[in-house]
Design a protein around this motif. Structure first.
Motif, short mmCIF file in Angstrom:
data_model
loop_
_atom_site.label_atom_id
_atom_site.label_comp_id
_atom_site.label_asym_id
_atom_site.label_seq_id
_atom_site.Cartn_x
_atom_site.Cartn_y
_atom_site.Cartn_z
N LYS A 131 0.83 -1.22 0.00
CA LYS A 131 0.00 0.00 0.00
C LYS A 131 0.86 1.26 0.00
O LYS A 131 0.56 2.25 -0.69
N GLU A 132 1.95 1.22 0.76
CA GLU A 132 2.85 2.38 0.85
C GLU A 132 3.53 2.64 -0.50
O GLU A 132 3.66 3.78 -0.94
N LEU A 133 3.94 1.56 -1.17
CA LEU A 133 4.59 1.70 -2.47
C LEU A 133 3.60 2.18 -3.54
O LEU A 133 3.95 3.00 -4.39
N VAL A 134 2.38 1.68 -3.48
CA VAL A 134 1.34 2.11 -4.43
C VAL A 134 1.12 3.61 -4.32
O VAL A 134 0.96 4.31 -5.33
N GLY A 135 1.13 4.13 -3.10
CA GLY A 135 0.97 5.57 -2.88
C GLY A 135 2.10 6.37 -3.50
O GLY A 135 1.87 7.41 -4.12
N LYS A 136 3.33 5.85 -3.37
CA LYS A 136 4.48 6.54 -3.97
C LYS A 136 4.39 6.55 -5.49
O LYS A 136 4.65 7.57 -6.14
N LEU A 137 4.01 5.42 -6.07
CA LEU A 137 3.93 5.32 -7.53
C LEU A 137 2.80 6.19 -8.07
O LEU A 137 2.90 6.77 -9.16
N LYS A 138 1.72 6.29 -7.30
CA LYS A 138 0.59 7.13 -7.72
C LYS A 138 0.99 8.60 -7.74
O LYS A 138 0.61 9.36 -8.63
N ALA A 139 1.79 8.98 -6.76
CA ALA A 139 2.26 10.38 -6.69
C ALA A 139 3.20 10.69 -7.86
O ALA A 139 3.22 11.81 -8.38
N GLU A 154 15.44 -4.77 0.50
CA GLU A 154 14.55 -5.91 0.71
C GLU A 154 13.12 -5.45 0.93
O GLU A 154 12.17 -6.06 0.42
N ALA A 155 12.94 -4.36 1.68
CA ALA A 155 11.59 -3.84 1.95
C ALA A 155 10.91 -3.41 0.64
O ALA A 155 9.73 -3.68 0.43
N LEU A 156 11.68 -2.76 -0.23
CA LEU A 156 11.13 -2.31 -1.51
C LEU A 156 10.76 -3.50 -2.39
O LEU A 156 9.71 -3.52 -3.03
N TYR A 157 11.63 -4.50 -2.40
CA TYR A 157 11.36 -5.70 -3.20
C TYR A 157 10.10 -6.42 -2.71
O TYR A 157 9.26 -6.83 -3.51
N LEU A 158 9.97 -6.56 -1.40
CA LEU A 158 8.80 -7.24 -0.84
C LEU A 158 7.52 -6.46 -1.10
O LEU A 158 6.47 -7.05 -1.36
N ALA A 159 7.61 -5.13 -1.06
CA ALA A 159 6.43 -4.30 -1.31
C ALA A 159 5.99 -4.38 -2.77
O ALA A 159 4.79 -4.32 -3.07
N ARG A 161 6.61 -6.95 -4.81
CA ARG A 161 6.48 -8.34 -5.26
C ARG A 161 5.05 -8.70 -5.69
O ARG A 161 4.85 -9.49 -6.60
N ASN A 162 4.09 -8.11 -5.03
CA ASN A 162 2.68 -8.45 -5.30
C ASN A 162 2.03 -7.53 -6.33
O ASN A 162 0.83 -7.66 -6.59
N LEU A 163 2.80 -6.62 -6.90
CA LEU A 163 2.24 -5.69 -7.89
C LEU A 163 2.60 -6.16 -9.30
O LEU A 163 3.78 -6.34 -9.60
N PRO A 164 1.60 -6.37 -10.16
CA PRO A 164 1.91 -6.79 -11.53
C PRO A 164 2.58 -5.65 -12.30
O PRO A 164 2.26 -4.48 -12.11
N TYR A 165 3.53 -6.00 -13.15
CA TYR A 165 4.22 -5.05 -14.03
C TYR A 165 5.07 -4.03 -13.28
O TYR A 165 5.38 -2.97 -13.81
N VAL A 166 5.43 -4.34 -12.03
CA VAL A 166 6.36 -3.48 -11.30
C VAL A 166 7.61 -4.30 -11.00
O VAL A 166 7.54 -5.34 -10.36
N GLN A 167 8.75 -3.82 -11.49
CA GLN A 167 10.01 -4.54 -11.28
C GLN A 167 10.97 -3.69 -10.46
O GLN A 167 10.96 -2.46 -10.55
N VAL A 168 11.78 -4.36 -9.66
CA VAL A 168 12.80 -3.68 -8.85
C VAL A 168 14.17 -4.24 -9.22
O VAL A 168 14.35 -5.46 -9.28
N ARG A 169 15.10 -3.35 -9.50
CA ARG A 169 16.46 -3.75 -9.85
C ARG A 169 17.45 -2.85 -9.12
O ARG A 169 17.18 -1.68 -8.88
N ASP A 170 18.62 -3.44 -8.80
CA ASP A 170 19.72 -2.57 -8.39
C ASP A 170 20.56 -2.31 -9.64
O ASP A 170 20.29 -2.87 -10.70
N VAL A 171 21.56 -1.46 -9.52
CA VAL A 171 22.35 -1.07 -10.69
C VAL A 171 23.07 -2.28 -11.30
O VAL A 171 23.15 -2.42 -12.52
N GLN A 172 23.55 -3.18 -10.45
CA GLN A 172 24.24 -4.37 -10.95
C GLN A 172 23.31 -5.30 -11.73
O GLN A 172 23.75 -6.01 -12.63
N GLY A 173 22.03 -5.28 -11.38
CA GLY A 173 21.08 -6.16 -12.04
C GLY A 173 20.35 -5.53 -13.21
O GLY A 173 19.40 -6.11 -13.75
#
Length: 200
Positions: A131-139, A154-159, A161-173
């Protein structure tokens, strides 16, 4: 050149060679195809007539019976071996490090030109709550985003994880397929600096 930072009056200075590069479609296509091919297993295996199980006894006399045949394992018969059997192979294509980095820079530059690259101060969230991440993306007003941080949280990845079409990467990845597959790329200022060091 300077990239605007969302929610801040101060921008971040970047190199034109990384974020202002001319788009090279042929190069990007070659790198994307090579990257995807590197992930192919290539484990398909079929049997030739010599590898088939069964007898090799000639099943009819040579003359007087029409076509001349040896055994039932020939490719012409149902259940026989394959004439040109597929064997395990590597689909890998050689791409120079310089080409790969140039393609990443070209993609980032094109995203920036079209307003699809958004730089933010931070993407950190206090708790791994969707829910917190959805709010950030909406803004940020983004759809199908790729979130890029300096080092994967890890917190960002877990948040995410349940959202379709949202990917999280670090610079190395970071990879070309993830970049071209996202509608928007949201990247932190620290990640921008790290990407510039990597691609410069």
């Amino acid at each position: 050149m300077e990239l605007a930072v969302v929610g801040s009056a101060k921008g971040v200075s970047v190199s034109d060679a990384v974020f202002g590069r001319e788009f090279n479609q042929d190069l990007v296509h070659q790198v994307v195809v090579a990257f995807r091919n590197a992930g192919r297993a290539g484990t398909k295996a079929q049997l030739t007539r010599s590898e088939m199980s069964g007898t090799t006894k000639k099943f009819k006399k040579q003359k007087g019976g029409g076509a001349r045949h040896g055994d039932y394992r020939a490719p012409i018969f149902v259940g026989g071996g394959r004439a040109f059997a597929a064997k395990p192979r590597s689909f890998a294509q050689k791409v120079n490090r310089k080409m790969y980095r140039a393609a990443i820079a070209a993609i980032l530059s094109e995203l920036n030109r079209h307003g699809r690259l958004k730089v933010v101060e931070s993407l950190e969230i206090e708790q791994p709550k969707t829910k917190e991440l959805v709010g950030k993306l909406k803004a940020l007003d983004v759809t199908r985003p790729l979130l890029v941080t300096e080092s994967g949280s890890e917190a960002l990845y877990l948040a995410a994880r349940n959202l379709p079409y949202v990917q999280v990467r670090d610079v190395q990845g970071l990879d070309p397929v993830a970049l071209i597959g996202a509608d928007y790329v949201v990247i932190t200022t620290e990640a921008v600096t790290k990407v510039e060091e990597w691609l410069a």
